[in-house]
Write a protein that holds these residues in place. Structure first.
Motif, PDB file in Angstrom:
ATOM      1  N   ALA A 247       0.839  -1.208   0.000  1.00 55.02           N
ATOM      2  CA  ALA A 247       0.000   0.000   0.000  1.00 55.02           C
ATOM      3  C   ALA A 247       0.871   1.255   0.000  1.00 55.02           C
ATOM      4  CB  ALA A 247      -0.923  -0.004   1.208  1.00 55.02           C
ATOM      5  N   LYS A 248       1.936   1.252   0.787  1.00 52.29           N
ATOM      6  CA  LYS A 248       2.843   2.419   0.830  1.00 52.29           C
ATOM      7  C   LYS A 248       3.597   2.574  -0.475  1.00 52.29           C
ATOM      8  CE  LYS A 248       2.389   4.099   4.998  1.00 52.29           C
ATOM      9  NZ  LYS A 248       2.106   5.463   5.322  1.00 52.29           N
ATOM     10  N   LYS A 249       3.896   1.445  -1.131  1.00 57.01           N
ATOM     11  CA  LYS A 249       4.609   1.509  -2.404  1.00 57.01           C
ATOM     12  C   LYS A 249       3.767   2.235  -3.451  1.00 57.01           C
ATOM     13  CE  LYS A 249       5.339  -1.696  -5.847  1.00 57.01           C
ATOM     14  NZ  LYS A 249       5.505  -3.036  -6.332  1.00 57.01           N
ATOM     15  N   ASP A 250       2.477   1.987  -3.426  1.00 54.79           N
ATOM     16  CA  ASP A 250       1.578   2.601  -4.396  1.00 54.79           C
ATOM     17  C   ASP A 250       1.438   4.102  -4.162  1.00 54.79           C
ATOM     18  OD1 ASP A 250       1.242   0.120  -5.512  1.00 54.79           O
ATOM     19  OD2 ASP A 250      -0.650  -0.302  -4.458  1.00 54.79           O
ATOM     20  N   THR A 251       1.536   4.539  -2.895  1.00 54.61           N
ATOM     21  CA  THR A 251       1.400   5.969  -2.604  1.00 54.61           C
ATOM     22  C   THR A 251       2.701   6.726  -2.827  1.00 54.61           C
ATOM     23  OG1 THR A 251       1.948   5.703  -0.267  1.00 54.61           O
ATOM     24  CG2 THR A 251      -0.387   5.531  -0.883  1.00 54.61           C
TER      25      THR A 251
ATOM     26  N   SER B  23       9.873  -0.390  -2.173  1.00 57.28           N
ATOM     27  CA  SER B  23      10.455  -1.729  -2.145  1.00 57.28           C
ATOM     28  C   SER B  23       9.580  -2.659  -2.963  1.00 57.28           C
ATOM     29  CB  SER B  23      10.557  -2.230  -0.704  1.00 57.28           C
ATOM     30  OG  SER B  23      11.051  -3.530  -0.691  1.00 57.28           O
ATOM     31  N   ASP B  24      10.219  -3.369  -3.877  1.00 58.00           N
ATOM     32  CA  ASP B  24       9.490  -4.319  -4.709  1.00 58.00           C
ATOM     33  C   ASP B  24       9.566  -5.736  -4.149  1.00 58.00           C
ATOM     34  OD1 ASP B  24       8.767  -2.370  -6.529  1.00 58.00           O
ATOM     35  OD2 ASP B  24      10.593  -2.636  -7.715  1.00 58.00           O
ATOM     36  N   SER B  25      10.402  -5.921  -3.126  1.00 58.90           N
ATOM     37  CA  SER B  25      10.579  -7.267  -2.596  1.00 58.90           C
ATOM     38  C   SER B  25      10.703  -7.227  -1.076  1.00 58.90           C
ATOM     39  CB  SER B  25      11.831  -7.912  -3.202  1.00 58.90           C
ATOM     40  OG  SER B  25      12.980  -7.176  -2.833  1.00 58.90           O
ATOM     41  N   VAL B  26      10.491  -8.389  -0.495  1.00 59.32           N
ATOM     42  CA  VAL B  26      10.646  -8.561   0.951  1.00 59.32           C
ATOM     43  C   VAL B  26      11.443  -9.842   1.185  1.00 59.32           C
ATOM     44  CG1 VAL B  26       8.523  -7.369   1.605  1.00 59.32           C
ATOM     45  CG2 VAL B  26       8.471  -9.811   1.167  1.00 59.32           C
ATOM     46  N   CYS B  27      12.084  -9.916   2.322  1.00 53.94           N
ATOM     47  CA  CYS B  27      12.815 -11.124   2.701  1.00 53.94           C
ATOM     48  C   CYS B  27      12.012 -11.832   3.785  1.00 53.94           C
ATOM     49  CB  CYS B  27      14.202 -10.780   3.217  1.00 53.94           C
ATOM     50  SG  CYS B  27      15.274 -10.098   1.937  1.00 53.94           S
ATOM     51  N   LEU B  28      11.785 -13.107   3.582  1.00 55.63           N
ATOM     52  CA  LEU B  28      11.041 -13.906   4.548  1.00 55.63           C
ATOM     53  C   LEU B  28      11.980 -14.904   5.210  1.00 55.63           C
ATOM     54  CD1 LEU B  28       7.732 -14.757   2.654  1.00 55.63           C
ATOM     55  CD2 LEU B  28       8.146 -12.943   4.313  1.00 55.63           C
ATOM     56  N   TRP B  29      11.890 -14.968   6.527  1.00 54.07           N
ATOM     57  CA  TRP B  29      12.677 -15.915   7.288  1.00 54.07           C
ATOM     58  C   TRP B  29      11.950 -17.247   7.229  1.00 54.07           C
ATOM     59  CZ3 TRP B  29      17.390 -15.460   9.186  1.00 54.07           C
ATOM     60  CH2 TRP B  29      17.836 -16.423  10.085  1.00 54.07           C
ATOM     61  N   LEU B  30      12.579 -18.254   6.622  1.00 55.61           N
ATOM     62  CA  LEU B  30      11.939 -19.549   6.453  1.00 55.61           C
ATOM     63  C   LEU B  30      12.283 -20.516   7.584  1.00 55.61           C
ATOM     64  CD1 LEU B  30      12.447 -20.042   2.621  1.00 55.61           C
ATOM     65  CD2 LEU B  30      10.510 -19.049   3.828  1.00 55.61           C
ATOM     66  N   GLY B  31      13.251 -20.160   8.406  1.00 53.31           N
ATOM     67  CA  GLY B  31      13.695 -21.024   9.488  1.00 53.31           C
ATOM     68  C   GLY B  31      14.957 -21.753   9.083  1.00 53.31           C
ATOM     69  N   ALA B  32      15.559 -22.450  10.035  1.00 47.70           N
ATOM     70  CA  ALA B  32      16.797 -23.202   9.801  1.00 47.70           C
ATOM     71  C   ALA B  32      17.874 -22.302   9.195  1.00 47.70           C
ATOM     72  CB  ALA B  32      16.537 -24.418   8.925  1.00 47.70           C
ATOM     73  N   ASN B  33      17.937 -21.061   9.680  1.00 52.92           N
ATOM     74  CA  ASN B  33      18.912 -20.070   9.206  1.00 52.92           C
ATOM     75  C   ASN B  33      18.811 -19.813   7.707  1.00 52.92           C
ATOM     76  OD1 ASN B  33      19.977 -19.601  11.743  1.00 52.92           O
ATOM     77  ND2 ASN B  33      21.367 -21.347  11.579  1.00 52.92           N
ATOM     78  N   VAL B  34      17.600 -19.838   7.171  1.00 55.73           N
ATOM     79  CA  VAL B  34      17.374 -19.595   5.748  1.00 55.73           C
ATOM     80  C   VAL B  34      16.429 -18.414   5.597  1.00 55.73           C
ATOM     81  CG1 VAL B  34      16.426 -20.546   3.604  1.00 55.73           C
ATOM     82  CG2 VAL B  34      17.701 -22.019   5.165  1.00 55.73           C
ATOM     83  N   MET B  35      16.850 -17.434   4.796  1.00 52.27           N
ATOM     84  CA  MET B  35      16.014 -16.282   4.479  1.00 52.27           C
ATOM     85  C   MET B  35      16.039 -16.119   2.969  1.00 52.27           C
ATOM     86  SD  MET B  35      16.396 -12.336   5.725  1.00 52.27           S
ATOM     87  CE  MET B  35      15.781 -12.556   7.363  1.00 52.27           C
ATOM     88  N   LEU B  36      14.864 -15.921   2.376  1.00 54.08           N
ATOM     89  CA  LEU B  36      14.769 -15.757   0.928  1.00 54.08           C
ATOM     90  C   LEU B  36      14.061 -14.457   0.588  1.00 54.08           C
ATOM     91  CD1 LEU B  36      13.804 -19.325  -0.345  1.00 54.08           C
ATOM     92  CD2 LEU B  36      16.004 -18.195  -0.547  1.00 54.08           C
ATOM     93  N   GLU B  37      14.450 -13.894  -0.531  1.00 56.10           N
ATOM     94  CA  GLU B  37      13.832 -12.663  -1.003  1.00 56.10           C
ATOM     95  C   GLU B  37      12.725 -13.021  -1.994  1.00 56.10           C
ATOM     96  OE1 GLU B  37      15.087  -8.411  -3.078  1.00 56.10           O
ATOM     97  OE2 GLU B  37      16.604  -9.912  -2.662  1.00 56.10           O
ATOM     98  N   TYR B  38      11.559 -12.433  -1.776  1.00 47.37           N
ATOM     99  CA  TYR B  38      10.398 -12.654  -2.630  1.00 47.37           C
ATOM    100  C   TYR B  38       9.857 -11.306  -3.068  1.00 47.37           C
ATOM    101  CZ  TYR B  38      10.030 -17.456  -0.824  1.00 47.37           C
ATOM    102  OH  TYR B  38      10.257 -18.754  -0.496  1.00 47.37           O
ATOM    103  N   SER B  39       9.172 -11.326  -4.213  1.00 45.61           N
ATOM    104  CA  SER B  39       8.420 -10.128  -4.581  1.00 45.61           C
ATOM    105  C   SER B  39       7.249 -10.044  -3.605  1.00 45.61           C
ATOM    106  CB  SER B  39       7.916 -10.229  -6.020  1.00 45.61           C
ATOM    107  OG  SER B  39       6.900 -11.202  -6.115  1.00 45.61           O
ATOM    108  N   CYS B  40       6.671  -8.867  -3.470  1.00 46.09           N
ATOM    109  CA  CYS B  40       5.561  -8.698  -2.519  1.00 46.09           C
ATOM    110  C   CYS B  40       4.397  -9.632  -2.842  1.00 46.09           C
ATOM    111  CB  CYS B  40       5.103  -7.243  -2.504  1.00 46.09           C
ATOM    112  SG  CYS B  40       6.298  -6.138  -1.736  1.00 46.09           S
ATOM    113  N   GLU B  41       4.117  -9.822  -4.132  1.00 46.79           N
ATOM    114  CA  GLU B  41       3.012 -10.688  -4.531  1.00 46.79           C
ATOM    115  C   GLU B  41       3.310 -12.150  -4.172  1.00 46.79           C
ATOM    116  OE1 GLU B  41       4.500  -8.496  -6.679  1.00 46.79           O
ATOM    117  OE2 GLU B  41       2.946  -6.946  -6.551  1.00 46.79           O
TER     118      GLU B  41
END
Length: 192
Positions: free
Chosen positions: A85-89, A112-130
């Protein structure tokens, strides 16, 4: 998670590996069919009751974990929606985040077009918001479905505990009654 129920030869059911308890109508028939004496039957039933209690403790721990996990996932979905929502404004988002336990920092998040999600087991991945929203929604649905199955399993387990406790009481009471009958019979034989 699919739940499975099946019937055992004694009429008791099984649900997801949890054996069903058999309600005993006639204690004498039960003891004859099982080939056990009263003490062995009581020991078996007590052991089964302890197994049920152990499984119940494990399921309750899983339930607590899921009940804690669901609000976290919902909060993540809300954060990703806020970012979109903030990206659109076009305005920046000011956020406080936890760096370490009890230590927070303030951040200014620009477009920001992407976010990083903590998946656990010391793994974090970057995803688009969608993609992040879709993944989080799927995880939320799975967690809620797992919680529903877990609640049904706990209800089934509580029913089995109750049946087992009633069976223990019936076997014990039957044994007391049989002892009294034998005592009365021996005392009346001694009197005559």
């Amino acid at each position: 998670m699919a739940s499975s129920s099946s019937s055992t030869p004694h009429g008791a059911t099984e649900r997801r590996g949890i054996p069903g308890a058999q309600f005993v109508e006639d204690v004498q028939t039960y003891l004859n069919q099982s080939g056990l004496d009263v003490n062995s039957a009581l020991a078996f039933l007590q052991e089964r009751l302890q197994q049920y209690k152990l499984v119940e403790m494990k399921l309750l721990a899983q339930q607590r974990d899921l009940q804690a996990k669901i609000p976290d996932i919902e909060k993540c979905v809300d954060v990703v929606a806020t970012l979109q929502a903030k990206k659109d404004t076009g305005e920046a988002l000011i956020a406080d985040f936890e760096v370490s336990e009890g230590i927070y920092s303030r951040a200014r998040i620009e477009d920001s077009d992407s976010v990083c999600l903590w998946l656990g087991a010391n793994v974090m991945l970057e995803y688009s918001c969608e993609e992040a929203t879709a993944l989080l929604q799927k995880n939320l649905e799975n967690a809620k479905a797992s919680l529903e199955v877990l609640v049904a399993d706990l209800q089934f387990l509580r029913d089995q505990v109750t049946i087992t406790q009633v069976t223990i009481a019936r076997v014990y009471n039957w044994d007391v009654h049989q002892r009294r009958l034998r005592q009365v019979a021996t005392s009346s034989a001694d009197d005559s």
